[in-house]
Design an enzyme around this catalytic site. Structure first.
Site, short mmCIF file in Angstrom:
data_model
loop_
_atom_site.label_atom_id
_atom_site.label_comp_id
_atom_site.label_asym_id
_atom_site.label_seq_id
_atom_site.Cartn_x
_atom_site.Cartn_y
_atom_site.Cartn_z
CG HIS A 6 65.36 0.58 -30.84
ND1 HIS A 6 65.17 0.19 -29.53
CD2 HIS A 6 65.82 1.86 -30.80
CE1 HIS A 6 65.49 1.19 -28.73
NE2 HIS A 6 65.89 2.22 -29.46
CG ASP A 59 66.80 2.93 -25.19
OD1 ASP A 59 67.23 4.09 -25.04
OD2 ASP A 59 66.11 2.60 -26.16
C1 NGQ Z 1 67.40 8.84 -27.89
N1 NGQ Z 1 65.76 7.10 -27.63
O1 NGQ Z 1 68.28 9.28 -28.63
O2 NGQ Z 1 67.47 8.93 -26.66
C2 NGQ Z 1 66.23 8.13 -28.51
C3 NGQ Z 1 65.10 9.10 -28.77
C4 NGQ Z 1 65.33 9.75 -31.15
C5 NGQ Z 1 65.15 6.05 -28.15
N2 NGQ Z 1 65.05 5.98 -29.43
C6 NGQ Z 1 65.43 10.17 -29.72
N3 NGQ Z 1 64.65 5.13 -27.38
O3 NGQ Z 1 65.36 8.58 -31.48
O4 NGQ Z 1 65.25 10.67 -31.98
ZN ZN Z 2 68.63 4.78 -27.66
#
Ligand code: NGQ
Ligand code: ZN
Length: 461
Positions: free
Chosen positions: A273, A324
């Site tokens: 990101h 993702d």
């Molecule tokens: C994840 N996903 O680990 O799946 C993360 C969300 C976080 C994204 N950042 C959880 N898109 O970042 O704490």
């Molecule tokens: Zn992720």
């Protein structure tokens, strides 16, 4: 030796005509020769691209796509994350494997030939480790091998619930490992896959929220001792709240912190990101040689913000793309939205047009994502060149978007001219895995996936 022949193929220098590929028995390309004869070679029925890397995947989230689009007003990344935690709290290793199998077949059919699996669902539902610490990692590995996609497994270091070593919450208990236990998973994976050219292993400290400077340093030291070139991926600066919390914790923004303190960002690193960077951070990240792992459809879906792509690219930055949360499984859509996000904020057009790619936006997006994706996944992919994996995608010459396009516009048409999948055949490591749009296991895998989704949605109520 097997030989293939394409009228047009995208080689490292650009499009070439009458290209002959000689395949070696180990799944690499032995020779790639433009202006060659077709004699004795299989003729491919459309233009050929290198397979694309999907550098950031949480496979289990495929089964959540479409589940979180209800409710007005207060929904955010953080409320989405609560739903995701509830979803993950019930998943069994068998279900993870069924979901990943479906996802990886969808990826292959869309033209992705390699995936970076950012794997953090390690433990049983109560947070205790399975008798085999790597139980769930084996499941995603099995799904990749059965589907035929190449994989870089990135076991995740997750220890805390917020900056400064805050205690993790209930919803995070299946993710938690100290660095030594994480490295045991890494070592098991490395042993089992040492002779498999379809697989690489790295690590992924989840985010600055989930580690401390000490655990981050320890994990980086550990992986470096095992393999000094292993990929290291980390989520960073996806939400403005993360930037604020990081400033409150250490006085620096997340990317600035990584540039200045603790770790040495270099070509092994992939920052996922990196949405919220100021100009100095974008410059610094570009200069570091690390890859920005951009996930435009997920970033749009979660309301993250827009990556400063124009400045980053102008500074020589490297990027790749990831699916993702898999709200979309399409390199075309990721690349298209990468450029569209820029246009919508700048109110100008053609922002990502690199002169080195003939000022074509499509060529800039595709070629950078191939290169950055290969770097981030730490495997010899993304190039149709001798010594690289024989991972290639044959576009469907029957697709209307390709009609009449000369080489210099082919990638613009690929990215911007329609929605029907333009991918016809896909080869990974010298093996055909998709022929005329079909994967040999797609029916049984879809049947198993449907059953798993029904179970999960039943429990969701
Ligand atoms: C994840 N996903 O680990 O799946 C993360 C969300 C976080 C994204 N950042 C959880 N898109 O970042 O704490
Ligand atoms: Zn992720």
């Amino acid at each position: 030796m097997t030989a293939l022949f394409a009228d047009r193929a995208l080689l490292p220098m650009g499009w070439a005509r009458d290209v002959r590929f000689e395949l070696a028995g180990d799944g690499t390309l032995a020779a790639v020769t433009p202006h060659a004869e077709a004699e004795g070679a299989e003729r491919l029925p459309g233009p050929v691209l290198p397979g694309m890397a999907n550098l950031h995947s949480h496979a289990f989230q495929r089964a959540m796509a479409g589940l979180t689009e209800h409710g007005a007003g207060e929904e955010s990344f953080w409320t989405w994350r609560e739903v995701m935690y509830r979803f993950v709290s019930r998943l069994s290793p068998e279900q993870v494997e069924a979901i990943a199998s479906q996802l990886y077949i969808e990826m292959l059919k869309a033209g992705y030939t390699a995936v970076g699996e950012f794997h953090y669902l390690h433990h049983d539902t109560d947070g205790s480790p399975y008798s085999d610490l790597a139980e769930v990692a084996w499941r995603v590995l099995a799904a990749a091998r059965d589907s035929g996609i190449g994989i870089t497994v990135l076991p995740v270091l997750y220890g805390y619930g917020g900056f400064g070593g805050q205690a993790a919450g209930e919803g995070q208990r299946r993710f938690l490992n100290a660095p030594d236990r994480l490295l045991r998973i890494v070592e098991a994976l490395r042993r089992e896959t040492a002779n498999d050219p379809q697989v690489a292993v790295g690590i992924a400290p989840h985010s600055l929220r989930a580690v401390t400077p000490e655990t981050l340093a320890e994990a980086v030291r550990g992986i470096t001792a095992l393999d000094p070139a292993a990929p290291i991926h980390m989520h960073v600066a996806e939400q403005t709240r993360e930037v604020e919390d990081c400033l409150a914790w250490c006085g620096k923004r997340p990317v600035q912190y990584l540039l200045d303190d603790g770790v040495t960002l270099d070509a092994r690193w992939c920052l996922i990101h990196a949405t919220h960077m100021d100009a100095a951070e974008a410059q610094g990240l570009a200069k570091s040689g690390a890859v920005a792992g951009l996930c435009p459809t997920t970033e749009a879906n979660l309301g993250d913000g827009i990556f400063p792509a124009e400045a980053f690219l102008a500074a020589g930055g490297r990027f790749g793309i990831g699916g993702d949360s898999h709200v979309s499984v399409s390199p075309v859509e990721e690349l298209r939205w990468l450029e569209y996000g820029q246009r919508l904020t700048a109110r100008r057009r053609n922002l990502l047009a690199d002169p080195a790619c003939g000022n074509s936006v499509g060529a800039t997006l595709v070629r950078h994502a191939l290169e950055g994706g290969a770097q981030a996944l730490g495997r010899p992919i993304g190039r149709l060149a001798p010594g690289c994996r024989a991972d290639l995608v044959v576009l469907d010459a029957r697709n209307s978007r390709l009609a009449g396009q000369p080489e210099e516009r082919l990638l613009d048409a690929f990215v911007f001219a329609g929605n029907a999948n333009p991918v016809r055949d896909v080869m990974v490591g010298g093996q055909w895995v998709v022929r005329d749009g079909h994967h040999p296991a797609e029916e049984p895998v879809l049947t198993a996936y449907r059953a798993v989704v029904a179970e999960l949605l039943d429990a969701e109520g």
